[in-house]
Every structure is written in structure tokens, then in C-alpha cells.
Scaffold this motif. Structure first.
Motif, PDB file in Angstrom:
ATOM      1  N   TRP A   3       0.932  -0.990   0.329  1.00  0.00           N
ATOM      2  CA  TRP A   3       0.303   0.322   0.556  1.00  0.00           C
ATOM      3  C   TRP A   3       0.914   1.252   0.218  1.00  0.00           C
ATOM      4  CZ3 TRP A   3      -4.659  -1.182  -0.315  1.00  0.00           C
ATOM      5  CH2 TRP A   3      -5.204  -2.827  -0.140  1.00  0.00           C
ATOM      6  N   LEU A   4      -0.032   2.109  -0.484  1.00  0.00           N
ATOM      7  CA  LEU A   4       1.037   3.392  -0.690  1.00  0.00           C
ATOM      8  C   LEU A   4       1.464   4.108   0.876  1.00  0.00           C
ATOM      9  CD1 LEU A   4      -0.178   5.493  -3.691  1.00  0.00           C
ATOM     10  CD2 LEU A   4       1.621   4.389  -3.326  1.00  0.00           C
ATOM     11  N   SER A   5       0.323   3.561   1.842  1.00  0.00           N
ATOM     12  CA  SER A   5       1.241   4.791   2.843  1.00  0.00           C
ATOM     13  C   SER A   5       1.911   3.023   3.756  1.00  0.00           C
ATOM     14  CB  SER A   5       0.404   4.256   3.361  1.00  0.00           C
ATOM     15  OG  SER A   5      -0.384   2.912   3.989  1.00  0.00           O
ATOM     16  N   ASP A   6       2.238   2.107   2.732  1.00  0.00           N
ATOM     17  CA  ASP A   6       3.428   1.024   3.189  1.00  0.00           C
ATOM     18  C   ASP A   6       5.009   2.385   3.628  1.00  0.00           C
ATOM     19  OD1 ASP A   6       2.237  -0.450   3.996  1.00  0.00           O
ATOM     20  OD2 ASP A   6       2.608  -1.258   2.450  1.00  0.00           O
ATOM     21  N   LEU A   7       5.066   3.505   2.675  1.00  0.00           N
ATOM     22  CA  LEU A   7       6.019   4.062   2.124  1.00  0.00           C
ATOM     23  C   LEU A   7       5.710   5.311   3.193  1.00  0.00           C
ATOM     24  CD1 LEU A   7       5.646   4.708  -1.585  1.00  0.00           C
ATOM     25  CD2 LEU A   7       6.714   2.977  -0.779  1.00  0.00           C
ATOM     26  N   ALA A   8       5.241   5.222   4.340  1.00  0.00           N
ATOM     27  CA  ALA A   8       5.461   6.688   5.105  1.00  0.00           C
ATOM     28  C   ALA A   8       7.068   6.416   5.500  1.00  0.00           C
ATOM     29  CB  ALA A   8       4.603   6.509   6.123  1.00  0.00           C
ATOM     30  N   GLY A   9       7.662   7.502   6.028  1.00  0.00           N
ATOM     31  CA  GLY A   9       9.117   7.402   6.535  1.00  0.00           C
ATOM     32  C   GLY A   9      10.269   7.631   5.748  1.00  0.00           C
ATOM     33  N   LEU A  10       9.760   7.234   4.586  1.00  0.00           N
ATOM     34  CA  LEU A  10      10.733   7.309   3.200  1.00  0.00           C
ATOM     35  C   LEU A  10      11.300   8.567   2.890  1.00  0.00           C
ATOM     36  CD1 LEU A  10      10.461   3.560   1.389  1.00  0.00           C
ATOM     37  CD2 LEU A  10      11.720   3.979   3.334  1.00  0.00           C
ATOM     38  N   ARG A  11      12.684   8.891   2.383  1.00  0.00           N
ATOM     39  CA  ARG A  11      12.716   9.856   1.670  1.00  0.00           C
ATOM     40  C   ARG A  11      12.151   9.281  -0.405  1.00  0.00           C
ATOM     41  NH1 ARG A  11      18.826  10.321   2.967  1.00  0.00           N
ATOM     42  NH2 ARG A  11      17.693   7.573   2.160  1.00  0.00           N
ATOM     43  N   ILE A  12      11.210  11.059  -0.208  1.00  0.00           N
ATOM     44  CA  ILE A  12      10.792  10.131  -1.559  1.00  0.00           C
ATOM     45  C   ILE A  12      11.160  11.851  -2.425  1.00  0.00           C
ATOM     46  CG2 ILE A  12       9.071   9.994  -3.064  1.00  0.00           C
ATOM     47  CD1 ILE A  12       7.517   8.542  -0.840  1.00  0.00           C
ATOM     48  N   GLY A  13      11.554  11.752  -3.898  1.00  0.00           N
ATOM     49  CA  GLY A  13      11.833  12.680  -4.623  1.00  0.00           C
ATOM     50  C   GLY A  13      10.734  12.822  -5.434  1.00  0.00           C
ATOM     51  N   LEU A  14      10.427  14.188  -5.040  1.00  0.00           N
ATOM     52  CA  LEU A  14       8.625  14.642  -6.799  1.00  0.00           C
ATOM     53  C   LEU A  14       9.872  15.763  -7.791  1.00  0.00           C
ATOM     54  CD1 LEU A  14       6.433  14.457  -4.357  1.00  0.00           C
ATOM     55  CD2 LEU A  14       7.025  12.755  -5.640  1.00  0.00           C
ATOM     56  N   VAL A  15       8.996  16.049  -8.763  1.00  0.00           N
ATOM     57  CA  VAL A  15       9.484  17.104  -9.551  1.00  0.00           C
ATOM     58  C   VAL A  15       8.946  18.669  -9.567  1.00  0.00           C
ATOM     59  CG1 VAL A  15      10.663  17.973 -11.625  1.00  0.00           C
ATOM     60  CG2 VAL A  15      11.112  15.802 -11.211  1.00  0.00           C
ATOM     61  N   VAL A  16       9.144  19.067  -9.536  1.00  0.00           N
ATOM     62  CA  VAL A  16       8.170  20.877  -8.876  1.00  0.00           C
ATOM     63  C   VAL A  16       7.060  20.571  -9.435  1.00  0.00           C
ATOM     64  CG1 VAL A  16       9.638  22.184  -9.650  1.00  0.00           C
ATOM     65  CG2 VAL A  16       7.879  22.809  -8.558  1.00  0.00           C
ATOM     66  N   GLY A  17       6.121  20.686  -9.104  1.00  0.00           N
ATOM     67  CA  GLY A  17       4.777  21.251 -10.237  1.00  0.00           C
ATOM     68  C   GLY A  17       4.435  19.984 -10.865  1.00  0.00           C
ATOM     69  N   TYR A  18       4.978  18.837 -10.573  1.00  0.00           N
ATOM     70  CA  TYR A  18       3.958  17.826 -11.423  1.00  0.00           C
ATOM     71  C   TYR A  18       3.052  17.542 -10.280  1.00  0.00           C
ATOM     72  CZ  TYR A  18       7.796  17.162 -14.871  1.00  0.00           C
ATOM     73  OH  TYR A  18       8.810  17.554 -15.928  1.00  0.00           O
ATOM     74  N   SER A  19       1.664  16.296 -10.624  1.00  0.00           N
ATOM     75  CA  SER A  19       1.184  15.851 -10.544  1.00  0.00           C
ATOM     76  C   SER A  19       1.453  14.039 -10.580  1.00  0.00           C
ATOM     77  CB  SER A  19      -1.023  16.327 -11.016  1.00  0.00           C
ATOM     78  OG  SER A  19      -0.502  15.879 -12.559  1.00  0.00           O
ATOM     79  N   ASN A  20       0.819  13.453  -9.648  1.00  0.00           N
ATOM     80  CA  ASN A  20       1.753  11.813  -9.718  1.00  0.00           C
ATOM     81  C   ASN A  20       0.555  11.215  -9.775  1.00  0.00           C
ATOM     82  OD1 ASN A  20       4.309  12.777  -9.858  1.00  0.00           O
ATOM     83  ND2 ASN A  20       3.868  13.640  -7.431  1.00  0.00           N
ATOM     84  N   ALA A  21       0.160  10.472  -9.083  1.00  0.00           N
ATOM     85  CA  ALA A  21      -1.083   9.746  -9.089  1.00  0.00           C
ATOM     86  C   ALA A  21      -1.877  10.397  -7.465  1.00  0.00           C
ATOM     87  CB  ALA A  21      -1.274   7.977  -8.433  1.00  0.00           C
ATOM     88  N   PRO A  22      -3.317   9.954  -8.200  1.00  0.00           N
ATOM     89  CA  PRO A  22      -4.414  10.694  -6.980  1.00  0.00           C
ATOM     90  C   PRO A  22      -4.230  10.556  -5.502  1.00  0.00           C
ATOM     91  CG  PRO A  22      -5.278  10.501  -9.107  1.00  0.00           C
ATOM     92  CD  PRO A  22      -3.942   9.746  -9.671  1.00  0.00           C
TER      93      PRO A  22
END
Length: 251
Positions: free
Chosen positions: A133-152
């Protein structure tokens, strides 16, 4: 000035011209017609989907440009960082923007899907992340690109503070940060990842240290978004027809 041509700013006569009813002499009807209008859109540099040096302008730009050529419209793409691409549209400086998963809160109308994209993560080869589950990723450092939408659902968890993210200006920066151990994961499109590894020397240098995740985040179609107006609706109708024919493999 955007959306101008031999017959001036687009009005109902301009719409008729797009449909082959005016402006071009009846004796001069090339197939496809010579461009008499220009559609200006904003985009970020996002190879292999968009980029001035890519064949046809990229996998998203090429089918849109081809569809517009069929109705005598030339496509001009202004390449800027994604937040600026959206602000150019909001300020009325361009007719639309691409590629996009959604409207980004803008008053615009979406085309039919241009193509599907596969979203996942870039992760370390020696420390892949296993999650159900996506909530399993809590506590990890996740990179995003500014302004991008990802999955809802992913974006909802980010907004609610469940997921910890760091924002950078490009996918390349995220790939390098994952390789250096400064991020555990970073959201990325699969074809963008493959293009970076194949064509960017910095990414190629760390190709043995990172990989595209086995588990996907989402499969999302991308669209062209045009200003919400009757003239643009007419243009979009023609684009959508061409996209449907392209999807069927017809000329």
C-alpha cells in the motif's frame, strides 16, 4: 499574438477556415492544407515525450502536430519549466499546454488521450523498496519534481503529510539523488527513466546503481489542454478525430 494567421484573430470565419470553408482559395486546397493558423502551447522539456530536438518534437507533440497539420494549423511549442508552462496559460499567453494528466485547476478542455504513460519509482538496485500500500512508504524520503502531479492517491497522501517528500527541478536530479543515497525513492515515468539512462551522461554513469521499480505507481493517459472557448472546441474536435484515427492505425 497567439492564434493568428492570414485571416486575423480567430472568429467564426476563422473556425470556418479551420474546417476548410474559408480563407484558402478553393483552387488551392493542398492535402494537408498549408498552415494558415498557429496554435501556441506551453510545455516542459520532458523527453522522450516533449523536446525540440526529438523526432517530431517528441512522442506527445508529434501526433498533436500531425493532427493540426490536417486542418492547416501549425503548432508552436514554448519550452519552459512546468510551473511556468501553467502560468503562461493562466496569464493568457498561450492557447494550451501539454502533456498533462489533468487540468491542474485551469479553465481548459482536455483532448482525448494522446498516449498512456507508466509511473513508478527510481530506486536503488541494492536496496529496493517493497510495498503493498502507498501508506507503507511512510517514513521514506521520496523525490518529486516541482509542479508535477503524480497518482491521485499518492498526491493525497503527500498533501496530508503521510508521505515525506523532497522536491527538485528535474527527474535527472532525482535519479542522481537516489543513486547517492540521499533519497530512498523518486517518482518517475518509465520512458523518461529509460531516456535518461540512455542519453544523459550523468544518469548513464549511475545506471548500475538504480533501476525502475518492479511495482508500478500508476498507468495514466496524458492529454493536450486547450482554452475553454468555442473556437478552441472546434479545433479540439478535429484533433480528437485525428487522434482516434491514429489510435486505430489509420492514415
Amino acid at each position: 499574438m497567439i492564434w493568428k494567421g492570414a485571416c486575423g484573430r480567430l472568429g467564426w470565419a476563422g473556425v470556418a477556415a479551420l474546417l476548410g470553408l474559408a480563407c484558402l482559395p478553393a483552387t488551392a486546397a493542398p492535402d494537408p492544407p498549408a498552415p494558415t493558423r498557429r496554435l501556441v502551447v506551453s510545455s516542459s522539456y520532458w523527453p522522450p515525450y516533449t523536446g525540440p530536438e526529438l523526432p517530431g518534437g517528441g512522442k506527445v507533440v508529434a501526433p498533436i502536430a500531425a493532427a493540426l497539420r490536417e486542418i492547416g494549423v501549425a503548432l508552436k511549442v514554448i519550452y519552459v519549466p512546468w510551473p511556468r508552462a501553467l502560468s503562461l496559460f493562466a496569464e493568457g499567453e498561450v492557447d494550451g499546454f501539454l502533456p498533462t494528466y489533468d487540468r491542474h485547476g485551469q479553465s481548459c478542455q482536455l483532448s482525448e488521450p494522446v498516449l498512456d504513460t507508466v509511473l513508478g519509482f527510481v530506486e536503488p538496485v541494492d536496496a529496493p523498496v517493497h510495498w503493498a500500500w502507498l501508506s507503507d512508504l511512510a517514513g521514506l524520503r521520496i523525490g518529486l519534481v516541482v509542479g508535477y502531479s503524480n497518482a491521485p492517491e499518492f498526491d493525497r497522501l503527500v498533501a496530508s503529510g503521510v508521505l515525506t517528500t523532497e522536491v527538485v527541478t528535474s527527474d535527472l536530479r532525482n535519479v542522481l539523488k537516489v543513486a547517492a543515497g540521499r533519497l530512498d525513492l523518486a517518482v518517475i515515468d518509465r520512458e523518461v527513466f529509460d531516456h535518461l539512462i540512455a542519453h544523459e551522461p550523468e544518469a548513464r554513469a549511475v545506471a548500475h546503481e538504480v533501476r525502475f521499480s518492479r511495482r508500478l505507481l500508476a498507468i495514466r493517459p496524458v492529454f493536450l489542454c486547450l482554452r475553454a472557448s468555442e473556437p478552441m472546441a472546434e479545433v479540439l474536435t478535429q484533433i480528437n478525430r485525428a487522434l482516434r484515427l491514429q489510435a486505430l492505425g489509420k492514415p
